[in-house]
Write an enzyme that holds these catalytic residues in place. Structure first.
Site, PDB file in Angstrom:
ATOM      1  N   GLU A 133      39.631  41.590  44.453  1.00  0.00           N
ATOM      2  CA  GLU A 133      39.532  42.338  43.194  1.00  0.00           C
ATOM      3  C   GLU A 133      40.230  41.599  42.068  1.00  0.00           C
ATOM      4  O   GLU A 133      39.788  41.616  40.920  1.00  0.00           O
ATOM      5  CB  GLU A 133      40.163  43.733  43.353  1.00  0.00           C
ATOM      6  CG  GLU A 133      39.323  44.717  44.121  1.00  0.00           C
ATOM      7  CD  GLU A 133      38.061  45.121  43.375  1.00  0.00           C
ATOM      8  OE1 GLU A 133      37.086  44.346  43.442  1.00  0.00           O
ATOM      9  OE2 GLU A 133      38.057  46.187  42.749  1.00  0.00           O
ATOM     10  N   THR A 186      34.809  46.142  32.294  1.00  0.00           N
ATOM     11  CA  THR A 186      36.022  46.746  32.840  1.00  0.00           C
ATOM     12  C   THR A 186      37.261  46.315  32.060  1.00  0.00           C
ATOM     13  O   THR A 186      38.131  47.122  31.756  1.00  0.00           O
ATOM     14  CB  THR A 186      36.184  46.338  34.319  1.00  0.00           C
ATOM     15  OG1 THR A 186      35.002  46.728  35.002  1.00  0.00           O
ATOM     16  CG2 THR A 186      37.375  47.042  34.942  1.00  0.00           C
TER      17      THR A 186
END
Lengths: 318, 318
Positions: A133, A186
């Site tokens: 991530e 994001t």
């Protein structure tokens, strides 16, 4: 028995669950990503195919989160000298707020671990998924990878040390998920959030997360719904999502317990207590977007209790 | 059958439970306050006796939280014309952070409700108890009155509208409570707290409250302990409490799951899984304070699941 070739599915996930910013998340039955992995004689991790991403993901093995996290995993278990070929088939939208990178990373890690006869437990795979991530999103959050890997509803109690708690899934809980085709990166969605908040609002927020967890443990659907309010993050992020308030209104009018942004958006989700209601909610939200000229993907899903699974596990010659 | 005279006990309470500032609280078996109430011919609410307070509480019926909240209650049920005499016997320290005013108020409301044959349910008494807190402390919080009235562990999910959730009490949970004789007025302790907090710290806090609620539902004592951390309020309030860090250290060394401030202090509390351990913890904390020349009250208590109770319910002639 170890096989030469493994084909794995890992699920999309909804992080935050409205009042649980950065700590709560749950896994969906669909959509998700698929990874094929097979042993080859040529040493190293080879990313041989990426499909379904419209060319948006890195092809270089060290830069793609799937192959990079597989490399970390192999290093950790002392098998950096073996050879594997990886193919990633994205079956879900990128930049949707549905944990796209988490689904890919978890599929890759679950696949390589299965391929090698499960040297690590699922929980032991988590740190590698968090690293993935970090590579994909610029921050090593676990609120998508934890539910993608472990299934169900997960709480990241804390990071120091990492403490992931499984929260029970009430039997009649269904999710409606809609991804409107608008671009909300994001990183931008995170940067919009204020770094300081009013203590009063934080208290409201933790009253709600405590209520949500209590509702999930006791299958109190009304309490779950009453707790699904976000006074801190949603007011800012919702600005980036067209028709947000209207989508909420029609979701609640159609029987949703609660409604909110999935992760950093632009996807939205609602909980309800029957598949029929969940179908209706997805449908009315998509119709609202269509009316405004906005395309979308719609999903109706249970809560995925199992996390990733092997689609096919075979010898190369099968 | 209605009786002419009722004698009631209501418990002390521990608000916040470390990571649940303003929303969590639990009731103790001891200490607590006692109220006698009896019907008289002379109309009005008469506060005829207050003992155990060293003269610190108001004697005027409209200013004392017990008689004032009984007046509100009688007004609400349309019985403002009857006459009652109230005696309050404080059996617990004032200004201790153990919900002293809440115990008195709840005892009074529970007593008058019992006296009149329970026209209201316990939950219906809650708004009157919150009014009482407003009179006594200057703010109408429910985190002490809710557990004092309902027993067990309570969550104030929200105030608008008031939403109180009962959290299950694990079977082997014991509390050690110590009140050091130092003065920390509630108003001052609240004013020291910053009105803005870092979002990052708020996230840590709500990860912990979610973990604590999950631990209480699943009787996971380790998780309860891991979740009992407060990064927002405790660092400020602990400054007012002598020996705070040392008390924590010896409590944890003596087997406490977690340790923290009760309400706004100066009382501290610890959870443990046996009465024997709880006794030991209270004893070592008090010894530490004694060594520093600080007097204290120490308590060892289960979690009081029942809340207030009638000690004696009799006719005046009994």
């Amino acid at each position: 028995m170890e096989k030469d070739c493994v084909h794995v599915f890992a699920p999309a996930t909804v992080a935050n669950m409205v009042c649980g910013f950065d700590v709560l998340g749950f896994a969906l039955d669909e959509p998700g990503d698929e990874v094929f992995i097979r042993k080859v004689d040529r040493p190293g991790v080879h990313l041989v195919n990426v499909s379904g991403d419209n060319g948006r993901l890195p092809r270089e093995a060290s830069k793609n989160t799937v192959s990079a996290s597989v490399m970390s995993f192999l290093n950790h278990i002392g098998q950096a000298d073996i050879g594997v070929e990886i193919a990633l088939h994205k079956q879900m939208p990128i930049g949707s707020g549905l944990g796209s990178s988490a689904a890919s990373t978890v599929a890759g890690l679950f696949a390589v671990n299965t391929l090698l006869g499960n040297p690590l437990s699922r929980r032991e795979l988590l740190p590698f998924a968090i690293q993935g991530e970090e590579l994909a999103c610029g921050h090593g959050h676990a609120d998508n990878v934890a539910p993608a890997l472990l299934g169900g509803i997960t709480l990241i109690r804390g990071y120091d040390p990492l403490d992931v708690v499984a929260i029970p899934v009430p039997q009649s809980l269904y999710a409606s998920v809609v991804f409107p085709h608008v671009d909300v990166p994001t990183r931008d969605a995170r940067q919009m959030i204020r770094s300081k908040v009013a203590l009063k609002d934080a208290v409201t927020q933790w009253g709600n997360i405590a209520g949500l967890v209590a509702g999930l443990f006791s299958s109190d659907y009304e309490l779950i719904g009453r707790s699904m309010h976000d006074v801190l993050i949603e007011p800012t992020r919702a600005i980036l999502i067209p028709e947000f308030r209207e989508m909420r209104r029609i979701a609640i009018d159609s029987g949703a317990l609660g409604f909110g942004i999935s992760g950093s958006g632009p996807s939205v989700f609602a909980f309800s207590t029957s598949q029929e209601t969940a179908r209706k909610i997805t449908s009315v939200i998509q119709a609202q977007l269509t009316q405004q000229g906005i395309d979308s993907n719609g999903y109706v899903s249970g809560i995925n209790a199992g996390g990733p699974h092997v689609i096919k596990n075979s010898d190369t010659n099968d």
